[in-house]
Design a protein around this motif. Structure first.
Motif, mmCIF file in Angstrom:
data_model
loop_
_atom_site.group_PDB
_atom_site.id
_atom_site.type_symbol
_atom_site.label_atom_id
_atom_site.label_comp_id
_atom_site.label_asym_id
_atom_site.label_seq_id
_atom_site.Cartn_x
_atom_site.Cartn_y
_atom_site.Cartn_z
ATOM 1 N N ASN A 71 0.858 -1.384 0.092
ATOM 2 C CA ASN A 71 0.206 -0.086 -0.779
ATOM 3 C C ASN A 71 0.555 1.064 -0.475
ATOM 4 O O ASN A 71 1.807 1.158 0.892
ATOM 5 N N VAL A 72 0.520 1.540 -1.135
ATOM 6 C CA VAL A 72 1.282 3.527 -1.318
ATOM 7 C C VAL A 72 1.681 3.711 0.495
ATOM 8 O O VAL A 72 2.167 5.099 0.275
ATOM 9 N N ARG A 73 0.242 3.990 1.451
ATOM 10 C CA ARG A 73 0.713 4.525 2.612
ATOM 11 C C ARG A 73 0.861 3.557 3.267
ATOM 12 O O ARG A 73 1.662 4.384 4.490
ATOM 13 N N ASP A 74 1.211 2.982 3.168
ATOM 14 C CA ASP A 74 2.610 1.762 4.388
ATOM 15 C C ASP A 74 4.064 2.477 4.506
ATOM 16 O O ASP A 74 4.854 1.569 3.496
ATOM 17 N N ILE A 75 3.946 3.156 5.399
ATOM 18 C CA ILE A 75 5.549 3.435 5.752
ATOM 19 C C ILE A 75 6.256 2.844 6.392
ATOM 20 O O ILE A 75 7.607 2.662 5.526
ATOM 21 N N GLY A 76 5.690 1.835 7.095
ATOM 22 C CA GLY A 76 6.160 0.719 7.595
ATOM 23 C C GLY A 76 6.527 -0.998 7.216
ATOM 24 O O GLY A 76 6.979 -1.333 7.566
ATOM 25 N N ALA A 77 6.510 -0.732 6.160
ATOM 26 C CA ALA A 77 6.540 -1.981 5.018
ATOM 27 C C ALA A 77 8.257 -1.726 4.355
ATOM 28 O O ALA A 77 8.606 -1.052 4.775
ATOM 29 N N THR A 78 8.147 -3.132 4.323
ATOM 30 C CA THR A 78 9.664 -3.621 4.369
ATOM 31 C C THR A 78 10.497 -2.898 3.107
ATOM 32 O O THR A 78 11.097 -2.493 3.714
ATOM 33 N N ILE A 79 9.539 -2.298 2.381
ATOM 34 C CA ILE A 79 11.015 -1.880 1.057
ATOM 35 C C ILE A 79 11.115 -0.601 1.925
ATOM 36 O O ILE A 79 11.818 -0.001 1.287
ATOM 37 N N ALA A 80 11.323 -0.332 2.384
ATOM 38 C CA ALA A 80 10.993 1.263 3.378
ATOM 39 C C ALA A 80 12.503 1.440 3.586
ATOM 40 O O ALA A 80 12.698 2.881 3.923
ATOM 41 N N SER A 81 12.846 0.350 4.091
ATOM 42 C CA SER A 81 14.302 0.294 4.783
ATOM 43 C C SER A 81 15.334 0.089 3.912
ATOM 44 O O SER A 81 15.424 -0.967 2.902
ATOM 45 N N GLY A 82 16.251 0.203 4.413
ATOM 46 C CA GLY A 82 17.386 0.207 3.028
ATOM 47 C C GLY A 82 18.093 -1.257 3.893
ATOM 48 O O GLY A 82 19.078 -1.872 3.104
ATOM 49 N N SER A 83 17.593 -1.492 5.029
ATOM 50 C CA SER A 83 17.758 -3.341 5.401
ATOM 51 C C SER A 83 17.732 -4.740 4.373
ATOM 52 O O SER A 83 17.511 -4.916 4.311
ATOM 53 N N PHE A 84 16.258 -3.963 3.069
ATOM 54 C CA PHE A 84 15.713 -4.991 2.841
ATOM 55 C C PHE A 84 16.536 -4.364 1.196
ATOM 56 O O PHE A 84 16.486 -3.714 0.525
ATOM 57 N N ARG A 85 16.936 -6.069 0.975
ATOM 58 C CA ARG A 85 17.897 -5.938 -0.599
ATOM 59 C C ARG A 85 17.170 -5.683 -1.225
ATOM 60 O O ARG A 85 17.053 -6.705 -2.376
#
Length: 207
Positions: A71-85
């Protein structure tokens, strides 16, 4: 879609509100058939409108092409972190609003946050910007993104391959994008490397 055979290559795909939704959809269709690639999809509200208007397809139909949907509003998603490769991110198409937000570091939704993460982690970000004519703000934003390491890739059709349909034009552009994000084994099936005019002349002469 299940990904087998080891660690997949992760590609983030975003569809925003510029015309050209067909590019994002075709990219997903091609990658759907590639078991080595895991796609993470984002669609903006305006992107949903364009899918319906330009292609007469629903959001659900497009989401079914992706491995994971965010969801474009889900700022807590995995892809919001640089640790998600993730290997790379492609915004296809990229609206001028999204371009501006990325250029100025405004992580106001998950699309622009994921793009910001891609840039800060020095990964490939490809923006298929779609607007014409361009004003000075557009050009400056493209320059800013380029200076940060992003790739501005307007979906300008190439006619040197002598395309016979819109589908061939789209495939050639999508193939070029796949080459850029280090998936040449897929991209080359859509956009083979240019062999040069001399090679074509030789073929015509029977050499």
């Amino acid at each position: 879609m299940s990904v087998t055979g080891g660690t997949p290559k992760r590609l983030i795909v975003a569809i925003t509100g510029a015309t050209g939704a067909i590019y994002g959809v075709r990219l997903l269709q091609v990658l759907r058939a590639a078991p080595s690639v895991e796609t993470h999809l984002l669609i903006s509200p305006a992107g949903v409108m364009n899918l319906q208007h330009e292609l007469d397809i629903s959001r659900a139909e497009v989401e079914a092409l992706a491995s994971v949907v965010h969801n474009v509003r889900d700022i807590g998603a995995t892809i919001a972190s640089g640790s998600f490769r993730a290997q790379a991110m492609v915004v296809a198409p990229c609206s001028m609003r999204t371009l501006a937000a990325i250029a100025h570091g405004l992580s106001d939704n998950l699309i622009t946050r994921a793009a910001d993460v891609t840039l800060k982690e020095r990964r490939k970000l490809v923006l298929m910007v779609r607007e014409t004519p361009l004003n000075l703000a557009h050009l400056r934003n493209m320059t800013a993104v380029t200076e940060m390491g992003g790739i501005v890739f307007p979906p300008v059709p190439g006619f040197y391959q002598k395309p016979q349909s819109i589908a061939e034009l789209v495939d050639h552009t999508v193939g070029r994008v796949l080459d850029l994000v280090d998936l040449p084994e897929i991209g080359q099936t859509l956009a083979p490397s240019w062999g040069g005019l001399n090679a074509r002349a030789g073929d015509a002469a029977g050499n």
